[in-house]
Design an enzyme around this catalytic site. Structure first.
Site, short mmCIF file in Angstrom:
data_model
loop_
_atom_site.label_atom_id
_atom_site.label_comp_id
_atom_site.label_asym_id
_atom_site.label_seq_id
_atom_site.Cartn_x
_atom_site.Cartn_y
_atom_site.Cartn_z
CG HIS A 155 -6.29 -0.07 -10.31
ND1 HIS A 155 -5.90 1.07 -9.65
CD2 HIS A 155 -5.54 -0.11 -11.44
CE1 HIS A 155 -4.95 1.69 -10.35
NE2 HIS A 155 -4.72 0.98 -11.45
CB SER B 285 -7.79 12.29 -10.11
OG SER B 285 -8.27 11.27 -10.97
N GLY B 286 -5.44 12.92 -11.71
CA GLY B 286 -4.48 12.50 -12.72
C GLY B 286 -5.01 11.31 -13.51
CG HIS B 287 -7.51 7.08 -12.92
ND1 HIS B 287 -6.78 6.11 -13.57
CD2 HIS B 287 -8.80 6.64 -12.91
CE1 HIS B 287 -7.57 5.13 -13.92
NE2 HIS B 287 -8.80 5.42 -13.54
N GLY C 126 -9.30 6.36 -9.28
CA GLY C 126 -8.49 5.14 -9.14
C GLY C 126 -8.89 4.27 -7.96
CG HIS D 33 -4.70 -18.43 -21.55
ND1 HIS D 33 -5.22 -19.45 -20.80
CD2 HIS D 33 -3.35 -18.52 -21.42
CE1 HIS D 33 -4.24 -20.16 -20.27
NE2 HIS D 33 -3.09 -19.61 -20.62
C1 LIG Z 1 -0.83 5.04 -12.43
C2 LIG Z 1 -0.73 4.69 -10.96
O1 LIG Z 1 -0.10 5.36 -10.20
S1 LIG Z 1 -1.55 3.29 -10.43
C3 LIG Z 1 -1.18 3.09 -8.73
C4 LIG Z 1 -0.27 1.92 -8.46
N1 LIG Z 1 -0.04 1.85 -7.02
C5 LIG Z 1 0.71 0.90 -6.45
O2 LIG Z 1 1.24 0.02 -7.09
C6 LIG Z 1 0.83 1.02 -4.96
C7 LIG Z 1 0.77 -0.34 -4.26
N2 LIG Z 1 0.84 -0.12 -2.82
C8 LIG Z 1 1.84 -0.62 -2.06
O3 LIG Z 1 2.76 -1.32 -2.52
C9 LIG Z 1 1.74 -0.24 -0.57
O4 LIG Z 1 3.05 -0.11 -0.06
C10 LIG Z 1 0.92 -1.29 0.24
C11 LIG Z 1 -0.56 -1.08 -0.11
C12 LIG Z 1 1.29 -2.71 -0.06
C13 LIG Z 1 1.12 -1.15 1.75
O5 LIG Z 1 0.59 0.01 2.23
P1 LIG Z 1 0.26 0.12 3.79
O6 LIG Z 1 -0.91 -0.74 4.11
O7 LIG Z 1 0.13 1.57 4.08
O8 LIG Z 1 1.50 -0.56 4.54
P2 LIG Z 1 2.80 0.10 5.13
O9 LIG Z 1 3.32 1.18 4.21
O10 LIG Z 1 2.49 0.48 6.55
O11 LIG Z 1 3.85 -1.09 5.09
C14 LIG Z 1 3.70 -2.22 5.93
C15 LIG Z 1 4.94 -3.10 5.76
O12 LIG Z 1 4.95 -3.65 4.45
C16 LIG Z 1 6.14 -3.25 3.74
N3 LIG Z 1 5.76 -2.97 2.37
C17 LIG Z 1 4.88 -2.04 1.95
N4 LIG Z 1 4.75 -2.12 0.62
C18 LIG Z 1 5.55 -3.10 0.19
C19 LIG Z 1 5.84 -3.63 -1.07
N5 LIG Z 1 5.23 -3.15 -2.18
N6 LIG Z 1 6.70 -4.67 -1.16
C20 LIG Z 1 7.32 -5.16 -0.04
N7 LIG Z 1 7.09 -4.69 1.20
C21 LIG Z 1 6.21 -3.66 1.32
C22 LIG Z 1 6.65 -2.01 4.48
O13 LIG Z 1 8.04 -1.84 4.30
C23 LIG Z 1 6.26 -2.34 5.89
O14 LIG Z 1 7.19 -3.26 6.40
P3 LIG Z 1 7.64 -3.23 7.97
O15 LIG Z 1 6.38 -3.50 8.75
O16 LIG Z 1 8.64 -4.32 8.05
O17 LIG Z 1 8.17 -1.86 8.21
#
Ligand SMILES: CC(=O)SCCNC(=O)CCNC(=O)[C@H](O)C(C)(C)COP(=O)(O)OP(=O)(O)OC[C@H]1O[C@@H](n2cnc3c(N)ncnc32)[C@H](O)[C@@H]1OP(=O)(O)O
Length: 205
Positions: free
Chosen positions: A137, A8-10, A64, A128
């Site tokens: 992760h 993957s990209g990771h 990931g 620390h």
């Molecule tokens: C190199 C790389 O790419 S590493 C990868 C890094 N990845 C990340 O940081 C992704 C983190 N994931 C998130 O933030 C996601 O939005 C999650 C996991 C928190 C939520 O995902 P899901 O479980 O699918 O929830 P869903 O998208 O249905 O959202 C539910 C509610 O939470 C809210 N919500 C979702 N994410 C966030 C967030 N980060 N901050 C604030 N509110 C959020 C939505 O707006 C929604 O609100 P509502 O019910 O009022 O409409």
């Protein structure tokens, strides 16, 4: 010499970490279909099998998703390696478990312990005396301050801040940008500032 598991990209990021620290990757296992024959000039080997394995090499699961990483690890009886980007800063008192990867710009300070098959992603910092259990992760740019504990399989989203001494349970998901000021129970999804629970999960993931 290394093998990776996950094209993957990771996987690409881990491949380049190993190359930048002077290590070679022989090939990449992946269970998927319609994959290219190479990624960044390293051959894709398809599904893992003993006849493709070389006992003198080490494997890193370059996937990931914490739960998938754990499922694959539990099926394999091989040596796992560690990948640390040369531009990360890791205190000499830090302990790092096998299979763990630390990306560029990551910082880990004194006496922190990181378990097995964890990811400390780009520009994430662990201060620390933190205790990070297996299959965690920490996403890019997250700030984990001093004395924080994080349970098995938990995913800390990009840009999260956790204040000192907080205990985060196992298989928790913390949404991107959250600020965590209280302890967090197992199997929950938490978002916002201050972090609030929005979902209770039934299993890992
Ligand atoms: C190199 C790389 O790419 S590493 C990868 C890094 N990845 C990340 O940081 C992704 C983190 N994931 C998130 O933030 C996601 O939005 C999650 C996991 C928190 C939520 O995902 P899901 O479980 O699918 O929830 P869903 O998208 O249905 O959202 C539910 C509610 O939470 C809210 N919500 C979702 N994410 C966030 C967030 N980060 N901050 C604030 N509110 C959020 C939505 O707006 C929604 O609100 P509502 O019910 O009022 O409409």
């Amino acid at each position: 010499m290394f093998f990776l598991y996950g094209a993957s990209g990771h996987g690409k990021v881990i491949l380049e970490i190993l190359k930048s620290s002077g290590k070679d990757v022989y090939g990449i296992f992946d269970d998927g279909n319609n994959l290219p024959s190479t990624i960044l000039e390293v051959p894709i080997l398809g599904v893992f099998s003993e006849d493709k394995w070389n006992e003198s090499y080490a494997l890193i699961i370059s996937i990931g998703n914490n739960n998938i990483r754990k499922i694959i690890v539990e099926k394999l009886d091989v040596t796992f390696g560690i990948a640390i980007h040369p531009k990360s800063q890791i205190s000499p008192s830090v302990k790092i478990g096998k299979g763990t990867t630390l990306m560029a710009g990551s910082i880990v300070n004194a006496s922190t312990r990181i378990g097995e098959h964890c990811i400390v992603n780009t520009n994430a910092s662990l201060d620390h005396d933190c205790v990070i259990e297996d299959f965690v992760h920490i996403s890019p740019g997250a700030v984990i301050t001093g004395g924080v504990s994080i349970g098995e399989g938990t995913h800390i989203g990009a840009g999260v801040i956790v204040i000192p001494g907080v205990k985060i349970g196992k298989w928790v998901t913390i949404g991107a940008g959250a600020v965590i000021i209280n302890n967090i129970p197992d199997y929950t999804t938490v978002v916002g500032n201050p972090g609030r629970i929005i979902k209770q999960k039934e299993k890992n993931g």
